[in-house]
Scaffold this active site. Structure first.
Site, PDB file in Angstrom:
ATOM      1  N   ARG A   1       0.596  -1.527  -0.343  1.00  0.00           N
ATOM      2  CA  ARG A   1       0.185   0.111   0.196  1.00  0.00           C
ATOM      3  C   ARG A   1       1.336   1.422  -0.085  1.00  0.00           C
ATOM      4  NH1 ARG A   1      -2.365  -3.747   1.588  1.00  0.00           N
ATOM      5  NH2 ARG A   1      -0.788  -4.327   2.492  1.00  0.00           N
ATOM      6  N   THR A   2       1.739   0.875   1.093  1.00  0.00           N
ATOM      7  CA  THR A   2       2.311   2.516   0.945  1.00  0.00           C
ATOM      8  C   THR A   2       3.635   3.163  -0.197  1.00  0.00           C
ATOM      9  OG1 THR A   2       1.984   2.137   3.414  1.00  0.00           O
ATOM     10  CG2 THR A   2       4.136   4.019   2.776  1.00  0.00           C
TER      11      THR A   2
ATOM     12  N   LYS B   1      25.602  -3.268  -0.270  1.00  0.00           N
ATOM     13  CA  LYS B   1      26.477  -3.579  -0.725  1.00  0.00           C
ATOM     14  C   LYS B   1      27.284  -2.568   0.696  1.00  0.00           C
ATOM     15  CE  LYS B   1      26.157  -2.745  -5.661  1.00  0.00           C
ATOM     16  NZ  LYS B   1      26.352  -1.352  -6.241  1.00  0.00           N
TER      17      LYS B   1
ATOM     18  N   ARG C   1      11.361   3.801   3.816  1.00  0.00           N
ATOM     19  CA  ARG C   1      10.576   3.344   4.529  1.00  0.00           C
ATOM     20  C   ARG C   1      12.068   2.578   4.821  1.00  0.00           C
ATOM     21  NH1 ARG C   1       5.677  -1.148   4.774  1.00  0.00           N
ATOM     22  NH2 ARG C   1       4.758   1.263   5.451  1.00  0.00           N
TER      23      ARG C   1
ATOM     24  N   HIS D   1       5.128   5.847  11.948  1.00  0.00           N
ATOM     25  CA  HIS D   1       4.132   5.262  10.182  1.00  0.00           C
ATOM     26  C   HIS D   1       3.124   6.599   9.650  1.00  0.00           C
ATOM     27  CE1 HIS D   1       3.221   3.908   6.706  1.00  0.00           C
ATOM     28  NE2 HIS D   1       2.777   2.316   7.129  1.00  0.00           N
TER      29      HIS D   1
HETATM   30  N1   CP Z   1      -0.208   0.370   5.570  1.00  0.00           N
HETATM   31  C1   CP Z   1       0.565  -0.228   4.900  1.00  0.00           C
HETATM   32  O1   CP Z   1       1.771   0.553   5.673  1.00  0.00           O
HETATM   33  O2   CP Z   1       0.455  -1.028   4.009  1.00  0.00           O
HETATM   34  P1   CP Z   1       1.783  -2.065   3.695  1.00  0.00           P
HETATM   35  O3   CP Z   1       3.076  -2.289   4.644  1.00  0.00           O
HETATM   36  O4   CP Z   1       1.497  -3.194   2.155  1.00  0.00           O
HETATM   37  O5   CP Z   1       2.212  -0.453   2.389  1.00  0.00           O
END
Ligand code: CP
Length: 304
Positions: free
Chosen positions: A51-52, A80, A101, A129
């Site tokens: 999703r993100t 590396k 991320r 998040h």
């Molecule tokens: N909600 C969320 O962060 O989903 P993903 O881990 O798929 O990005």
């Protein structure tokens, strides 16, 4: 230049403006179709995501911009031994904005300190998040018409679930918010959230183990997955993973205007039989994630 590391990086006024912009984007998508022409978003994902990452990419494409990036540490020069600081200095030469991320708490913050482009924390370890929180707030406000005076149930892995930590931080700024924290003993919220965020700000909350008891009082039920990737031992994960399963029968205890949210992915914690209930809002929530990330990109690039 601004970065987004935590939902608290935005004032309540800025947050409300951003959610208004997201609603305008939802209602008038054509108006924004060329807003980011010539701009590039880099998605630097050192940890898996559906999703993100894809909603960030969809957001930039919807705005007429372009995307580049990597979807795992293994497919970047991190494999590396390159540091996050060096990587972002290079990415700054290629893109106008970056969503990152990382499994290590604080890595996007370290990146932001060396970056010459806005960096967005797209999830750092068990910490924060913030763009999931923006998504959650937009979903709640769109469905309930407000962000204040509600009882919010947070259920599942409250220890490692970074979406829960960010959401609590954001919601305590609205009046009349009360939390029911539903988890097994081993997965209770971290002390720093209980003491430094909830108690320090005199936010009413209770910690309970039974979902059934809490259900009739809730305006929002926020379900979470047990975060297997953050457990130190597989036995504990297996013991706790199915602790809560939301079924139709359990949902029958809830108010008619309560909504079920989940940041997804789900594993077993919401039975698929619940998906057809009008109170199941988690797929709608994923759609709101695109609008709010479009609004965030426009805001951080000062194009709004
Ligand atoms: N909600 C969320 O962060 O989903 P993903 O881990 O798929 O990005």
């Amino acid at each position: 230049m601004r970065h987004l590391m935590s939902p608290l990086d935005l004032s309540v006024k800025e947050l409300d403006d951003l959610l208004d912009l997201a609603n305008d984007i939802e209602n008038n998508p054509k108006k924004y179709a060329h807003a980011c022409e010539g701009k590039k978003l880099a998605t630097c994902f050192y940890e898996p995501s559906t999703r993100t990452r894809l909603s960030f990419e969809a957001a930039m494409l919807n705005l007429g911009g372009s995307v580049l990036g990597f979807s795992s540490a293994d497919s970047s020069s991190a494999a590396k031994g390159e540091s996050v600081s060096d990587t972002i200095r290079v990415i700054s030469c290629y893109a106008d904005i970056c969503a990152m991320r990382h499994p290590k708490e604080g890595a996007p913050l370290v990146a932001s300190q060396k970056s010459t482009i806005p960096v967005i924390n797209a999830g750092d370890g068990g910490h924060q998040h913030p763009t999931q929180t923006l998504t959650d707030l937009l979903t709640i406000r769109s469905l309930k018409g407000k962000l204040d005076h509600m009882t919010i149930g947070l259920c599942g892995d409250l220890k490692f679930g970074r979406t829960v930590h960010s959401l609590i931080n954001a919601l305590i700024r609205y009046p009349g918010i009360r939390f029911i924290l539903i988890s097994p003993e081993e997965l209770r919220i971290p002390d720093y959230i209980r003491e430094d965020v909830l108690r320090k700000n005199n936010i009413p909350f209770e910690e309970v183990e039974r979902l059934d008891d809490a259900m009739p009082n809730l305006d929002i039920l926020y379900m979470t997955r047990v975060q297997r990737e953050r457990f130190f031992n597989e036995e504990d994960y297996i013991r706790l993973k199915d602790y809560y399963v939301l079924t139709k029968q359990k949902l029958s205890l809830a108010k008619d205007d309560m909504y079920v949210l989940h940041p997804l992915p789900r594993v077993n914690e919401i039975s698929v039989e619940v998906d057809d209930d009008p109170r199941a809002a988690y797929f709608k929530q994923a759609q709101y994630g695109v609008y709010v990330r479009m609004a965030l990109i426009l805001t951080l690039l000062e194009l709004a």
